[in-house]
Every structure is written in C-alpha cells, then in structure tokens.
Write an enzyme that holds these catalytic residues in place. Structure first.
Site, mmCIF file in Angstrom:
data_model
loop_
_atom_site.group_PDB
_atom_site.id
_atom_site.type_symbol
_atom_site.label_atom_id
_atom_site.label_comp_id
_atom_site.label_asym_id
_atom_site.label_seq_id
_atom_site.Cartn_x
_atom_site.Cartn_y
_atom_site.Cartn_z
ATOM 1 N N GLY A 295 34.371 29.789 38.072
ATOM 2 C CA GLY A 295 33.233 29.900 38.984
ATOM 3 C C GLY A 295 32.453 31.177 38.745
ATOM 4 N N PHE A 296 33.181 32.294 38.593
ATOM 5 C CA PHE A 296 32.568 33.605 38.353
ATOM 6 C C PHE A 296 31.571 33.969 39.430
ATOM 7 C CE2 PHE A 296 33.473 32.174 33.841
ATOM 8 C CZ PHE A 296 34.632 32.917 33.719
ATOM 9 N N GLY B 216 41.368 28.599 38.414
ATOM 10 C CA GLY B 216 41.889 28.814 37.073
ATOM 11 C C GLY B 216 42.655 30.123 36.952
ATOM 12 N N ARG C 79 50.693 46.075 44.618
ATOM 13 C CA ARG C 79 51.879 45.430 44.047
ATOM 14 C C ARG C 79 51.431 44.140 43.375
ATOM 15 N NH1 ARG C 79 55.745 42.716 47.906
ATOM 16 N NH2 ARG C 79 57.518 42.054 46.621
ATOM 17 N N GLY D 129 43.669 42.711 45.717
ATOM 18 C CA GLY D 129 43.071 41.710 44.837
ATOM 19 C C GLY D 129 42.701 42.306 43.498
ATOM 20 N N GLU E 237 38.155 40.779 40.137
ATOM 21 C CA GLU E 237 36.909 41.192 39.493
ATOM 22 C C GLU E 237 36.959 42.554 38.832
ATOM 23 O OE1 GLU E 237 33.553 39.351 42.233
ATOM 24 O OE2 GLU E 237 35.177 40.187 43.398
HETATM 25 MO MO1 MOS Z 1 33.188 36.507 43.000
HETATM 26 S S1 MOS Z 1 31.647 37.093 41.826
HETATM 27 O O1 MOS Z 1 33.074 37.149 44.524
HETATM 28 O O2 MOS Z 1 33.406 34.899 42.798
#
Ligand code: MOS
Length: 708
Positions: free
Chosen positions: A238-239, A466, A584, A657, A660
């Site tokens: 998706g990006f 993915g 972690r 997370g 990104e």
């Molecule tokens: Mo992301 S660019 O928050 O899918």
C-alpha cells in the site's frame, strides 16, 4: 501446560504464517475472490486538469456488446458532500457528483459490462467533451496561494531567538531542497468488489485498514456504519496509497447499487498512477547556524508542499528539525500550496522522508563547511530532553545506532575529504544520516475466545499488507496468553472485527498488539472460574494517554556507500546499513525484511522516482513503469538492517512501530555519500544521471578521471 515449556514467541524469527499460501498462489487477493453474477466496471478519468465536463456521450458505449450501464454525474445517486477523512473535510471522495474537474485523472465515469474487456472497449467509445479552464500545477514555495498548512498534528516549533542565534553563529548554512511528486507504486493495483444485500454494503477491497474504510464508506453513502462490511484478507502493499478510501471501492459500491448486482473495479497500473494519491512535491528551506566547534545555535526548517484544493493534507517534513538535535533556537514552518494536482496522501514515511532528505543534507553541509566529521557533529549535538517541548524522551537510543552503525560500516577509516576516493573510473563516497520517527498507538479493539479444544481465537481488525503483521500478532497473542503459537487462531482483515488501527502511520501492529495484550489479560482473569468457550474483549480507546509526560520516537542511523561514474552520471549504491532503535522487536526476520524494504524505498526516492507532468496540460507523463522508475533488483545492493537493544516504556510490551522508519534517512545518507564521492551537493531529488552531469558541468570541474 507447564509454563516452563512455553518458549516466548516474541523475539523469535519466524516466517510469515501465510507464506506458503502466497508463494503457491493460493492466498486469495481481492481480484482472485470468485463472485457469482459479477459485473466489471472500467474507470474513466478526466483528461483536463481544470474545467467542467460539457458532455459525456455514451451512445456508442452503451451499444457495445455486454455493456450494462454508464455511471456519471448525471445518473449517480447523491453522496455525502460533507464527508471527512484523515485531515478533515474531503471533497475528493464524493465521486461522480458534478461536472467540476480540479485535477487530471479525476474519475468522471464508470462503464460497467459483463467482462472487463467489454467494459474497457466501451470506455474507449465514450465521448467526453470539456470546457477546460486554465490550470495551475507550477509548484513553488513562493506561489501567491501559499498558506500555512493545517496544524492537526500540533503547532510548529518556535523556541529561542532564531535571528539572534543565526546572527551570532560562526557559520550559517542556508539552502533550498526540492523533492518531486512521487507515486506509491504498490505491487497490487487498487481493486474492489462490492455488492449490496438488504441495505447492507459488502466489499472486498485492497486497503490498509478495513475498519477505517468502512466508517468512511458509511458516512459517504449516509448509511449506518453497522451496515458496511469490508474485508481485506491479503493486500499486496500500500505504501500509504491504500490508507485512503479509494476510488475503486466507491465506484464499485455505486455501480453495485445502481445495477443491483456485484461489481468489481480493478484499476490498471496507469489508473493507479492517475487517480490514487501521490506524495506531493516539496520545496524546503533549511537554515542552520553553528559555532566553529560544531555546536548548533539555530535551526530553521521551512517546508512547503503541494496541496489539492479538494482536501487538506499534511506532509509533515519538519519532524527531524524539532527532534534530532539540541539548539537554543528552533523554528519550523509548514506551508501548503494549492494546485490542480492529484490529492496527495501519506506515502512511505510521509513528511519524514522528504523532510529528512532536506534536513540531514543540511546537517551534512554544516559538517562540510566546519570541516567536522559528520558523524561527530551529530553525536556532539544530541539533546538530553526534547529541544522544543523540554519533555524527556521515553527511550532514545540514537547514539547507540550511530556508534554501532559506524563500527560495522567502518566509518573510522573514512577520509573526510570529498572526491578523493577512486576506483578505476569511479568516484566512491560514503554518507550518514540520522532519523527520529514519531511512534505511538491508535485506538483498537480485540476479542479473544478460549475455545473448548484448548485453542484461542483472536479477533482483531488488523491488516497485513505484506509486512507479516498477522504472524507478529500471533506471537504477541501467544505470549500474552502464555500458550504456544500453535494454539492461536488469528482472524484479521475484516471491518466486522471492530475498531482497529489500519496498517499505517507505523502503528498498525503496535496498536493491535496493545489491544491483544490487554484482552489476553482480561481473558486470563475470566478463565479461572468460567467454562469454555469464554470470550473477553477490550477497546484500548480509554487506555491511550494522548499527552504522556515523555516524547515517543523510534530512531535510526543510515550509512551508505555509493559509486559515481562521472562520464555517465550514474550513481550506484554499493552498500547500505541501517541500525534501528524501534523498541522490543517482535519478529527480527520480518522486521528486518520490512526495514530493508523501506531502505529500498529510500534508495528509489534518492535516485529514481519522479512523477513528471506536462506543464501545458497538467497531465502525468510518467503514468507507467517505463516512465516512472522504481528501484529494481539490479539497483539494490547488499543491505544490512539490524537493531540496537531497546524497550519502549510507554508500551506494556515494550514495542514500537517500524513500518516507515526504514524509508526516512536513506535518501539523505545517499545524497551525502554522493557529495563525498563527487564534491557536488545534490539538493534536488532524484539524483538522476542528467542531474549529476549537469551539476558537474555547472561547477566547471574537469570530469576526466585519470586511470591509475
Ligand atoms: Mo503509511 S505512508 O502511514 O501507510
């Protein structure tokens, strides 16, 4: 079960649980899901950048074999004109409502037929005429319409006396940086199948968060959210382009309602380029003042990005400037420039990726001009607390990333002088960049049932685009329940599973992991005195502290080695190393894979990706992979991504997370390495062959390299 026999699943490298299904072709993506009585819609997009539709003559199209109908603004039901999406009111979502066009590529009709081929052929027979008006796609920070961007993410920084600190600095870097419009280019094009039953809307849709999309669709179609059911079992990337409610699902739902049968709308690659969101171009001015010893005194980062007139969007480029380094004065500004462009949406580290290119290039320029090692300059200016808010960081292992990365990369052996390292005809250089990427969680809910057979059914509306999110969440659930992973049945990818963060903002997995962890706690309390099956569910909304006392970020240090062929202008990345502090790590195998993917995205941004529009028509010239180059296998060198030990105190399991952060930093590290190789600073992305040649010529350097 004896607890001693349970091996903690978190921290273990395990392959994706659906990996075998995927490589054997048995994982069903949206377009693979069979549907009886299915009709196919072909999206038609506007050929002008601004104006009005004068007429859509469908006579010939309707006469073609298999054609079931043509939907346009004259025969389509009304949608909610006041619909809001991520950043506020969003006029890009009510499709086929009027004749107004504000960007080329705007969906203006849907041709529906028995087969995709028939729909495509009929769409070619549609005769659309326009009253074109002058358009404006010329992006510049100095555009007369430039205005402050929305402050939805909080106010921009303004601490200390910026001008006084700049005036008192021994050296000031003041430069402009440019990044182009870019396209997400997920492998799976956007596709949806929609149908209606008893006033309920059902859809399979390729998106990054079915729950969020179901809420938007309900609002758009003005129906009860309980009546919208969206599934996204497997998504091919998706990006960011699938965080928005896509044209494919809106059009499929409209047509399905109109024709009273299921309709699939599958976009072609070209349509994905034209109509599904982009990263806006940016122009960024960075001013940094420093003392001769390298201490930063003033940081000013002003970023402008293109905006659609249809909806607000924020390309938050100024995050690095307010987080990475200490300075007595820090000011950030964010401006939006409304233009007749495809509405932007979040793309691969939105804001942080173009922002870090500009800011971490400028930091490198400070080091260059003061003749200080760029790694040392970064270490020298580390803040103890947030330089803007004054609040402590919950965890900040950036120094460890820089130092361990430097050790593995062999930074100590680097000759700091540019343009001195040569191998045959090639110039060789190395560069570094640091990154801070905001972290946190979004509200999510989960339900876990202890079944009579001893297994646990976990229901959470997570999305796996993915990344391996499903596999990661199984490990989280197993540990939280204190059982082996083989006893966990994970159900994700369905809006009926309830409130859940999408796979976006680097928060999908952490948000759903938080919900699962809390739910497992509640279930274990219930299990003692309940007969199975027994279910517990938790919604984390009231548990999320939106104003914590500490600032929460992930960090990385990216190191790059490049070669530049001065004769052809070709830049090749030879080595990339990223050291990451991301809390972690749930599954090192999958996390590393995702970070490497992000670094490839950064490489692609640095050297290849650029959407080009024809100034006369405003139309996208590069609406295919022949014109829009993404890094391919041959462009990608050995990439190493690894972690420093880290633990996020704000998360009950220590997670952060990492979706990104791999993207951000990579372009700056590569640009800094290109400077080191060539002595030429590239402040415009991508660093294409022609730019390397032109900039070298502009500097009037003799380009002949003596062969040793
Ligand atoms: Mo992301 S660019 O928050 O899918």
């Amino acid at each position: 079960m004896n607890p001693d026999e349970i091996v903690a699943a978190v921290g273990e490298s395990r392959p994706r649980i659906e990996g075998r299904l995927k490589v054997s072709g048995s994982a069903h993506y949206v377009a693979d899901l069979p549907m009886p009585n299915l009709a196919h819609g072909w999206m038609v997009t506007a050929a002008v950048s601004r104006g009005r539709i004068r007429d859509i003559d469908a006579t010939d199209a309707l006469a073609q074999p298999g054609v079931l109908g043509v939907l346009d603004h004259r025969n389509t039901r009304r949608l909610n004109p006041d619909i809001a999406h991520h950043f506020g009111p969003d006029r890009s979502l009510p499709l086929l409502q009027d004749e107004v066009i504000e960007y080329a590529g705007r969906p203006i009709a849907l041709v529906v037929a028995e087969t995709p081929e028939q729909a495509r052929a009929a769409a070619a027979a549609l005769r659309v005429t326009y009253d074109a008006k002058p358009h404006d796609i010329e992006f510049s920070m100095n555009h007369p319409a430039t205005r402050p961007a929305s402050t939805l993410f909080g106010p921009e920084a303004d601490t200390g006396d910026l001008e006084a600190e700049l005036a008192g600095s021994a050296m000031v870097v003041d430069e402009l940086y440019h990044t182009p419009e870019e396209s997400h280019s997920a492998m799976e094009p956007h596709v949806a199948t929609a149908w209606w039953e008893d006033g309920h809307l059902y859809a399979f849709d390729s998106n990054q968060g079915p729950f969020g999309i179901s809420q938007v669709m309900a609002s758009l179609f003005l129906i009860d959210p309980e009546r919208v059911h969206i599934r996204a079992e497997h998504v091919g990337g998706g990006f960011g382009a699938k965080t928005i409610c896509g044209a494919q699902i809106i059009l499929a739902a409209l047509a399905a309602e109109h024709l009273q049968r299921p309709v699939r709308v599958a976009l072609t690659r070209r349509q994905v380029f034209l109509a599904t969101g982009s990263r806006p171009p940016t122009e960024q001015r960075v001013r940094i003042g420093a003392d001769a010893d390298g201490r930063l005194r003033a940081i000013h980062h002003h970023a402008a990005f293109a905006q659609s007139p249809l909806a607000e969007y924020i390309e938050w480029c100024t995050e690095q400037a307010r987080t990475l380094y200490a300075a007595p004065a820090i000011r950030t500004e964010l401006s939006a420039v409304p233009l007749n462009l495809l509405p932007p949406c979040s793309m691969r580290g939105p804001g942080a990726s173009p922002g870090s290119f500009a800011f971490e290039s400028a930091i490198d320029e400070v080091a260059e001009r003061l003749q200080i090692d760029p790694l040392q300059l970064r270490l020298l200016n580390q803040p103890v607390v947030s330089p803007v808010s004054g609040r402590p960081f919950s965890t900040r292992r950036l120094v460890q990333c820089l130092q361990e990365g430097a050790r593995r990369f062999g930074w100590a052996q680097r000759d700091p002088r540019p343009r001195v390292r040569r191998e045959g005809n090639l110039l060789v250089g190395t560069g570094v960049a640091a990154v801070a990427f905001i972290a946190g969680v979004f509200p999510s809910s989960a339900a876990i049932t202890a079944e009579t057979d001893g297994t646990f059914s976990v229901r959470v509306g997570a999305t796996d685009i993915g990344t391996g999110a499903r596999t990661a969440l199984i490990a989280v659930a197993a540990d939280a329940l204190a059982v082996g992973t083989e006893r966990v049945r994970m159900h994700i990818g369905d809006s009926d599973l309830g409130l859940a963060a999408g796979a976006g903002g680097s928060r999908g997995t952490t948000s759903c992991a938080f919900a699962i962890t809390e739910t497992a706690k509640a279930l274990r309390e219930k299990l003692g005195d309940s007969a199975r099956p027994v279910t517990a569910s938790v919604d984390t909304t009231p548990l999320i502290n939106w104003q914590p006392a500490e600032e929460r970020y992930t960090y990385s240090a990216v190191f790059a080695e490049v070669t530049v062929d001065p004769a052809t202008g070709e830049v090749r990345v030879r080595r990339l190393l990223g050291m990451f502090a991301v809390g972690r790590v749930i599954n090192p195998l999958l996390a590393r894979s995702q970070l490497i993917g992000g670094m490839i995205g950064g490489l692609s941004m640095a050297l290849h990706e650029e959407s080009v529009r024809d100034p006369l028509t405003g139309r996208l010239v590069t609406a295919d992979f022949a014109g829009y180059h993404i890094s391919a296998h041959a462009d990608v060198p050995t990439i190493e991504a690894d972690f420093v030990a880290d633990y996020e105190p704000q998360d009950p399991s220590g997670f952060n997370g990492l979706g990104e952060i791999g993207n951000a930093g990579t372009a700056a590290a590569i640009a800094n390495a290109v400077w080191h190789a060539t002595g030429t600073r590239h402040r415009t992305l991508p660093i294409s062959l022609s730019r390397v040649i032109e900039r070298a010529a502009a500097q009037d350097r003799p380009e002949a390299v003596s062969v040793a």
